[in-house]
Every structure is written in structure tokens, then in C-alpha cells.
Motif scaffolding. Sequence first.
Motif, PDB file in Angstrom:
ATOM      1  N   VAL A 297      37.128  42.320 -34.465  1.00  0.00           N
ATOM      2  CA  VAL A 297      37.037  42.235 -33.002  1.00  0.00           C
ATOM      3  C   VAL A 297      35.751  41.563 -32.539  1.00  0.00           C
ATOM      4  O   VAL A 297      35.610  41.273 -31.337  1.00  0.00           O
ATOM      5  N   ALA A 298      34.816  41.330 -33.442  1.00  0.00           N
ATOM      6  CA  ALA A 298      33.549  40.714 -33.053  1.00  0.00           C
ATOM      7  C   ALA A 298      33.804  39.371 -32.380  1.00  0.00           C
ATOM      8  O   ALA A 298      34.525  38.520 -32.898  1.00  0.00           O
ATOM      9  N   GLY A 299      33.234  39.207 -31.195  1.00  0.00           N
ATOM     10  CA  GLY A 299      33.403  37.961 -30.471  1.00  0.00           C
ATOM     11  C   GLY A 299      34.637  37.875 -29.605  1.00  0.00           C
ATOM     12  O   GLY A 299      34.783  36.925 -28.831  1.00  0.00           O
ATOM     13  N   ALA A 300      35.550  38.836 -29.708  1.00  0.00           N
ATOM     14  CA  ALA A 300      36.761  38.801 -28.889  1.00  0.00           C
ATOM     15  C   ALA A 300      36.428  39.137 -27.434  1.00  0.00           C
ATOM     16  O   ALA A 300      35.628  40.044 -27.177  1.00  0.00           O
TER      17      ALA A 300
ATOM     18  N   GLY B  97      38.122  40.746 -25.260  1.00  0.00           N
ATOM     19  CA  GLY B  97      38.455  42.133 -24.973  1.00  0.00           C
ATOM     20  C   GLY B  97      37.383  43.092 -25.447  1.00  0.00           C
ATOM     21  O   GLY B  97      37.099  44.114 -24.791  1.00  0.00           O
ATOM     22  N   PHE B  98      36.775  42.778 -26.580  1.00  0.00           N
ATOM     23  CA  PHE B  98      35.705  43.628 -27.091  1.00  0.00           C
ATOM     24  C   PHE B  98      34.463  43.522 -26.216  1.00  0.00           C
ATOM     25  O   PHE B  98      33.792  44.512 -25.945  1.00  0.00           O
ATOM     26  N   ALA B  99      34.174  42.321 -25.750  1.00  0.00           N
ATOM     27  CA  ALA B  99      33.043  42.153 -24.840  1.00  0.00           C
ATOM     28  C   ALA B  99      33.246  42.968 -23.566  1.00  0.00           C
ATOM     29  O   ALA B  99      32.310  43.599 -23.052  1.00  0.00           O
ATOM     30  N   ALA B 100      34.468  42.969 -23.050  1.00  0.00           N
ATOM     31  CA  ALA B 100      34.763  43.760 -21.854  1.00  0.00           C
ATOM     32  C   ALA B 100      34.638  45.254 -22.146  1.00  0.00           C
ATOM     33  O   ALA B 100      34.153  46.027 -21.307  1.00  0.00           O
ATOM     34  N   GLU B 101      35.070  45.662 -23.337  1.00  0.00           N
ATOM     35  CA  GLU B 101      34.952  47.070 -23.733  1.00  0.00           C
ATOM     36  C   GLU B 101      33.485  47.493 -23.775  1.00  0.00           C
ATOM     37  O   GLU B 101      33.130  48.575 -23.285  1.00  0.00           O
ATOM     38  N   LEU B 102      32.638  46.653 -24.351  1.00  0.00           N
ATOM     39  CA  LEU B 102      31.210  46.964 -24.418  1.00  0.00           C
ATOM     40  C   LEU B 102      30.592  46.981 -23.021  1.00  0.00           C
ATOM     41  O   LEU B 102      29.712  47.819 -22.742  1.00  0.00           O
ATOM     42  N   ALA B 103      31.041  46.090 -22.147  1.00  0.00           N
ATOM     43  CA  ALA B 103      30.523  46.080 -20.781  1.00  0.00           C
ATOM     44  C   ALA B 103      30.868  47.375 -20.051  1.00  0.00           C
ATOM     45  O   ALA B 103      30.037  47.947 -19.336  1.00  0.00           O
TER      46      ALA B 103
ATOM     47  N   HIS C 225      51.185  48.763 -27.900  1.00  0.00           N
ATOM     48  CA  HIS C 225      52.420  48.109 -28.342  1.00  0.00           C
ATOM     49  C   HIS C 225      53.267  49.186 -29.027  1.00  0.00           C
ATOM     50  O   HIS C 225      53.249  49.314 -30.250  1.00  0.00           O
ATOM     51  N   PRO C 226      53.999  49.992 -28.261  1.00  0.00           N
ATOM     52  CA  PRO C 226      54.606  51.210 -28.817  1.00  0.00           C
ATOM     53  C   PRO C 226      55.528  50.991 -30.006  1.00  0.00           C
ATOM     54  O   PRO C 226      55.502  51.783 -30.959  1.00  0.00           O
ATOM     55  N   ARG C 227      56.355  49.964 -29.984  1.00  0.00           N
ATOM     56  CA  ARG C 227      57.259  49.741 -31.123  1.00  0.00           C
ATOM     57  C   ARG C 227      56.471  49.397 -32.377  1.00  0.00           C
ATOM     58  O   ARG C 227      56.770  49.881 -33.475  1.00  0.00           O
ATOM     59  N   LEU C 228      55.457  48.552 -32.222  1.00  0.00           N
ATOM     60  CA  LEU C 228      54.582  48.239 -33.347  1.00  0.00           C
ATOM     61  C   LEU C 228      53.844  49.494 -33.800  1.00  0.00           C
ATOM     62  O   LEU C 228      53.676  49.733 -35.002  1.00  0.00           O
ATOM     63  N   ALA C 229      53.409  50.321 -32.843  1.00  0.00           N
ATOM     64  CA  ALA C 229      52.693  51.550 -33.184  1.00  0.00           C
ATOM     65  C   ALA C 229      53.570  52.478 -34.019  1.00  0.00           C
ATOM     66  O   ALA C 229      53.105  53.093 -34.982  1.00  0.00           O
ATOM     67  N   ALA C 230      54.835  52.589 -33.649  1.00  0.00           N
ATOM     68  CA  ALA C 230      55.741  53.435 -34.421  1.00  0.00           C
ATOM     69  C   ALA C 230      55.891  52.911 -35.844  1.00  0.00           C
ATOM     70  O   ALA C 230      55.914  53.684 -36.816  1.00  0.00           O
TER      71      ALA C 230
ATOM     72  N   GLY D 100      45.792  42.223 -28.366  1.00  0.00           N
ATOM     73  CA  GLY D 100      47.141  41.679 -28.421  1.00  0.00           C
ATOM     74  C   GLY D 100      47.859  42.105 -29.689  1.00  0.00           C
ATOM     75  O   GLY D 100      47.257  42.626 -30.629  1.00  0.00           O
ATOM     76  N   ARG D 101      49.146  41.840 -29.730  1.00  0.00           N
ATOM     77  CA  ARG D 101      49.994  42.378 -30.777  1.00  0.00           C
ATOM     78  C   ARG D 101      49.523  41.986 -32.179  1.00  0.00           C
ATOM     79  O   ARG D 101      49.430  42.856 -33.064  1.00  0.00           O
ATOM     80  N   GLU D 102      49.220  40.722 -32.410  1.00  0.00           N
ATOM     81  CA  GLU D 102      48.858  40.292 -33.762  1.00  0.00           C
ATOM     82  C   GLU D 102      47.546  40.922 -34.208  1.00  0.00           C
ATOM     83  O   GLU D 102      47.439  41.469 -35.310  1.00  0.00           O
ATOM     84  N   LEU D 103      46.525  40.861 -33.354  1.00  0.00           N
ATOM     85  CA  LEU D 103      45.236  41.466 -33.687  1.00  0.00           C
ATOM     86  C   LEU D 103      45.374  42.984 -33.818  1.00  0.00           C
ATOM     87  O   LEU D 103      44.789  43.591 -34.730  1.00  0.00           O
TER      88      LEU D 103
END
Length: 329
Positions: free
Chosen positions: A16-19, A21-27, A119-124, A83-86
Motif C-alpha cells: 500500500v506504500a504510495g497508494a 488511498g493509503f495517503a488519505a488513510e494516514l491523513a 468486496h463481500p464476494r471476494l471477502a467470502a 480496489g478489488r485487485e489490491l
Amino acid sequence: MDFHGHLAVPTADALVAGAPGFAAELADERLAHSPESLIANQDQLARLRPKLTDVAARLDDLDAMGVAAQVVGPMPMHHYWAGRELAGRLARTTNEAVAEHCAAAPDRLHGLGTVPLQHPRLAAAELSRAVTEYGLRGISVSTTVDGRELADPAHDPVWARAEELDALVFLHPWGCSLGERLATRYLGNTVGQPVETTVALSHLIFAGVLDRFPGLRLVVAHGGGYLPTYIGRSDHAWQVRPDARGCALPPSGYLRRLWFDALVYTPQALRHLVDAVGADRIVLGTDYPFDMGVTDPVERLDAARLGPADHAAIAGGNAMELLSKGHQR
């Protein structure tokens, strides 16, 4: 047995480094903490890194605490924005790391993984993989999923799969939705984490999730937050407000469908938790190795002066029963 230990996974962090979404999470995290708390958190993570990654250090500390075994889950940074792939890569990388860590001491360490609840189906599917391929006992989840409640029907496929697999679900908050209001004197953790747990549990109960999935084996960190202490108000609302009747039973009737860790700090609080939920619904919890955890869980249990049967159940009997049920399946 300690049901509440954590593992850092540097390989997942690297993903997640540099993503953005991660920057927003840290903010968001910076907004929810004072500068002093952010510095203290960074210092703590640097100091605890060996305990969060090294099996030998973990086992030495368990020996010092007089704890025979521990349930180990990932540090609760689930990155529900991914996102789904990550998200799939994060889950698999994390779950492989937990399994590898616990495999170094299989008689003492039992693993919980993570799944991409956004992503519930992926989570299952990842839950099935975690249990059947990696040998984990279940998953850890946070209290909200990128702003969506755990009780949202979108997550029903995950709870259904957990029921099917007899997988454990460990509810552990990460952060607090009250944000800047608690961004002083570490209130975001001290007050905010129990509030998050209370809100998430209340949604699961009042929305009828536990009615739809009566076999869901949900273990809750930090003694269930404030809910067991003030469950009478929830019952009163259920009795007098038709708009609160989303569940079949009064809310207190669901406490004995859940399990709670004993991380409530004082003998008085532990005795109250026993009165509220029953000793057969409580497991030890240390929050290892963080500073809001405890290093003397057995001594604190002793200080509550419970009866021998209740003491033995909380010390390890309940945890072993929870773990053995899923393992036998």
C-alpha cells in the motif's frame, strides 16, 4: 490463553506504500490524533517492531506473562479503501504471513486473518482460503468498512461463509469515526475505541444480523466496549420504540450469543462483565504488545476473585472450546 495478540506484516505494508488511498488513510489518522499522540504512536511502533514480527520474542513474552498460548491476528489496518485487485493481494499476503508466523509454534500460536469486506464476494472467497488453505481459525474485522456498517446486508455473504466454516470473527476497532472531536489527550483510543465497538455491536444486534446468522461466532475485543455496561438502555428502547424493533429479542438476549475478551482493566469491571454476559462467554485478552494492553492478564483475572470454574473458563477453557470447534470441522 490470550485471545488478543497482534502481528505486523511488512510485506503487506509495502503493497500500500504510495497508494492514494493509503495517503488519505494516514491523513484521517493525523486529524484524529494530537501531534503528541502521533509522535508517541510512532515511537511505540519503532520500539515494538521486534515483538510484532519475531516469534521468539513473542514466546518469551508469553512465558513472562504466564500465558501458554495466544491467538494472533494482523495489526488491524484492513485498508478497506483498496480496489478489488489490491484488496485480494493484501488479504492473501497478510494471511500467508499470519499462517507462517503461527506455524513456527503451532502448539502455542493460533492465527486469525483478514478479508476485504469492501468486496463481500471476494471477502467470502478469501475467508474460505484463509481457513481451508492457510489453516487460520477465522478473521479479524474492524467496526466499519469505508463508512459502511458491518450490519449492512452487503456483508451477509461473509457472515454466511463464516457460519458455514465455523470460522471465528474477531471484532477489533481501528480508529474512531468521531475524528477531530477526540483528537486530544489520546481520547480517540481511550474513549473512541470502546465507542466504536459499542456502535458496531449495536448495529449488528438491532439490525437483526445475529438473527439471520445465529451460528456466527463473534468474539469482541475490549470487553465489548460500553455495551454490556449499559445494555439496559438498549432493552428499554427495544421495548418502548417500535422503530427500534429490528431484532427478535431484547438486545440483552444477544450478549450470550457473543464472546468478549477480558481486557477491561479492573477486577470490578471484569466481575460486572461476568454478571452481564456469563463467565462462559469471556476469554483473556492482552492487546499484545501495545501500551493500551496489559502484561499481567492472569494476575488481573486472579484479582477478580471468581469461583474456580469461572476462573478456569476465562483463563483458557472458553478459548480452547472456541478454537477446537472450528479446528475439528
